[in-house]
Design a protein around this motif. Structure first.
Motif, PDB file in Angstrom:
ATOM      1  N   LEU A 155      -0.276  -9.786   2.865  1.00  0.00           N
ATOM      2  CA  LEU A 155      -0.559  -8.926   1.730  1.00  0.00           C
ATOM      3  C   LEU A 155      -0.603  -7.531   1.947  1.00  0.00           C
ATOM      4  N   ILE A 156      -0.029  -6.842   1.253  1.00  0.00           N
ATOM      5  CA  ILE A 156      -0.013  -5.346   1.529  1.00  0.00           C
ATOM      6  C   ILE A 156      -0.804  -4.579   0.365  1.00  0.00           C
ATOM      7  N   LEU A 157      -1.736  -3.563   0.833  1.00  0.00           N
ATOM      8  CA  LEU A 157      -2.728  -3.311  -0.010  1.00  0.00           C
ATOM      9  C   LEU A 157      -2.949  -1.562   0.459  1.00  0.00           C
ATOM     10  N   ARG A 158      -3.059  -0.830  -0.466  1.00  0.00           N
ATOM     11  CA  ARG A 158      -3.409   0.454  -0.266  1.00  0.00           C
ATOM     12  C   ARG A 158      -4.804   0.674  -0.396  1.00  0.00           C
ATOM     13  N   PRO A 159      -5.553   1.767   0.343  1.00  0.00           N
ATOM     14  CA  PRO A 159      -6.960   1.973   0.208  1.00  0.00           C
ATOM     15  C   PRO A 159      -7.103   2.426  -1.127  1.00  0.00           C
ATOM     16  N   ASP A 160      -7.123   1.581  -2.264  1.00  0.00           N
ATOM     17  CA  ASP A 160      -7.219   2.108  -3.466  1.00  0.00           C
ATOM     18  C   ASP A 160      -8.065   0.913  -4.176  1.00  0.00           C
ATOM     19  N   LYS A 161      -8.783   1.264  -5.325  1.00  0.00           N
ATOM     20  CA  LYS A 161      -9.837   0.440  -5.996  1.00  0.00           C
ATOM     21  C   LYS A 161      -8.903  -0.509  -6.733  1.00  0.00           C
ATOM     22  N   ASN A 187      -1.500  -0.230   3.697  1.00  0.00           N
ATOM     23  CA  ASN A 187      -0.220   0.766   3.793  1.00  0.00           C
ATOM     24  C   ASN A 187      -0.812   2.080   3.232  1.00  0.00           C
ATOM     25  N   LYS A 188      -0.254   3.028   3.756  1.00  0.00           N
ATOM     26  CA  LYS A 188      -0.549   4.582   3.001  1.00  0.00           C
ATOM     27  C   LYS A 188      -1.771   5.027   3.163  1.00  0.00           C
ATOM     28  N   ALA A 189      -2.440   4.731   4.378  1.00  0.00           N
ATOM     29  CA  ALA A 189      -3.648   5.266   4.634  1.00  0.00           C
ATOM     30  C   ALA A 189      -3.904   6.451   4.958  1.00  0.00           C
ATOM     31  N   HIS A 190      -4.685   7.301   4.274  1.00  0.00           N
ATOM     32  CA  HIS A 190      -4.744   8.784   4.351  1.00  0.00           C
ATOM     33  C   HIS A 190      -5.089   9.058   5.729  1.00  0.00           C
ATOM     34  N   SER A 191      -4.978  10.152   6.261  1.00  0.00           N
ATOM     35  CA  SER A 191      -5.503  10.465   7.732  1.00  0.00           C
ATOM     36  C   SER A 191      -6.707  11.025   7.906  1.00  0.00           C
ATOM     37  N   LYS A 192      -7.315  11.350   6.717  1.00  0.00           N
ATOM     38  CA  LYS A 192      -8.844  11.687   6.693  1.00  0.00           C
ATOM     39  C   LYS A 192      -9.782  10.403   6.824  1.00  0.00           C
TER      40      LYS A 192
END
Length: 252
Positions: A155-161, A187-192
Motif C-alpha cells: 500500500l502506497i501512501l503519502r504523508p497526507d491526512k 512515498n513523496k516524503a518531504h525532506s523536512k
C-alpha cells in the motif's frame, strides 16, 4: 511457488505506477521472471515507464477481457528495455490507451473471474516467479479481486491526512479478505520530515510494517516517466530503497 504482489493506493497521484515499475524491475534484475499487469484500465500508464509506445501495443489486456486474444498474446517481453540480461525477465501486459476502448470498459465493465483466470494462465505460460498487479486507485470489486488473490499487498501512501484515512479503510478491507502479508510504502516524503519518527508513527497507527520511505525527489520528477528510475540511476538512494523493499518481498 509464484507470488502475486498487488500495488495499491487509495488515491491517485501517489506514484503507484512508478513504484510498481521500479519494484518489478528491481526484482527481475535479481534473476527472477517477473510479469506486470496494468489493471488500471480506466487510466493506464505504466507502459510509458517501460518505454513501450501505444503503436507497439498490438494486443492489450482489453483484448483478452473481450475474448479477442489470450492473455499471453498481450504480454510484451520488455527485458531489453530495462537492461535486464541473463535469467531475469520482465513482461508487461498493458491496458489500452485508446479512448474508445477505455469508454467501452467504463460502460460495460468486465468479468472479474476472467481477470483472475488470466493471471493464473500468465503465471503458468510465462513460468513467472512474481506477478505484479498495478491496480486502479480506490476501492471497487476489481480491486477487491486483486487484493484477495495477493500473497503480498503493498500500500502506497503519502504523508497526507487524506491518504492516512483512505489507507485505513483499505487495510480494513484487506484484513477482511485475509491478505497474507501487507507492506506499507511511504512515498513523496518531504525532506523536512523526521523520517524515522514518521515510520514509527505509521507502523503504530496501522499495526503493519513500513517497507520503505521514499523522499519527494526532484530527480524522479525530472525523469518525467520516461524510463525506470532505478535503471537510469542504480546508485541513487531511491534505487537503494527499492532494493530494500524488493528484498522484503523475495524473503516473504
Amino acid at each position: 511457488m509464484p507470488r502475486v504482489i498487488s500495488v495499491h493506493s487509495y488515491r491517485g497521484g501517489t506514484g503507484k505506477s512508478n513504484f510498481t515499475a521500479n519494484l518489478a524491475t528491481t526484482v527481475a534484475a535479481l534473476g527472477n521472471r517477473v510479469g506486470v499487469v496494468d489493471t488500471d484500465v480506466p487510466s493506464p500508464g505504466i507502459h510509458n515507464l517501460f518505454c513501450l509506445e501505444p503503436e507497439q501495443m498490438d494486443k492489450t489486456l482489453n483484448n483478452y477481457l473481450w475474448g479477442e486474444s489470450s492473455i499471453e498474446d498481450a504480454a510484451y517481453d520488455l527485458s531489453a528495455n530495462v537492461g535486464i540480461e541473463g535469467a531475469g525477465k520482465l513482461f508487461l501486459v498493458p491496458s489500452s490507451v485508446k479512448a474508445d476502448d477505455i469508454a467501452r470498459i467504463l460502460k460495460d465493465g468486465y468479468d472479474v473471474k476472467l481477470m483472475n483466470d488470466g493471471f493464473r494462465n500468465l503465471v503458468k505460460t510465462l513460468q513467472l516467479d512474481y506477478l505484479f498487479i498495478d491496480t486502479h486507485p480506490g476501492l471497487s470489486k476489481e480491486t477487491f479481486l486483486s487484493i484477495a488473490i495477493s500473497h503480498v499487498l503493498v500500500l502506497i501512501l503519502r504523508p497526507d491526512k487524506q491518504d492516512y484515512q483512505g489507507t485505513a479503510v483499505t487495510m480494513d478491507v484487506a484484513r477482511q479478505l485475509k491478505v497474507r502479508k501487507m507492506l506499507l510504502a511511504i512515498n513523496k516524503a518531504h525532506s523536512k520530515l523526521n523520517l524515522e519518527a514518521l515510520k514509527q508513527k505509521v507502523e503504530e497507527t496501522y499495526g503493519e510494517m513500513v517497507a520503505g520511505i521514499f523522499p519527494l525527489s526532484e530527480d524522479i520528477v525530472q525523469l518525467a516517466s520516461e524510463g525506470v528510475f532505478c535503471v537510469k540511476y542504480p546508485e541513487h538512494p531511491v534505487s537503494q530503497e527499492f532494493r530494500k523493499v524488493a528484498q522484503q518481498i523475495i524473503e516473504g
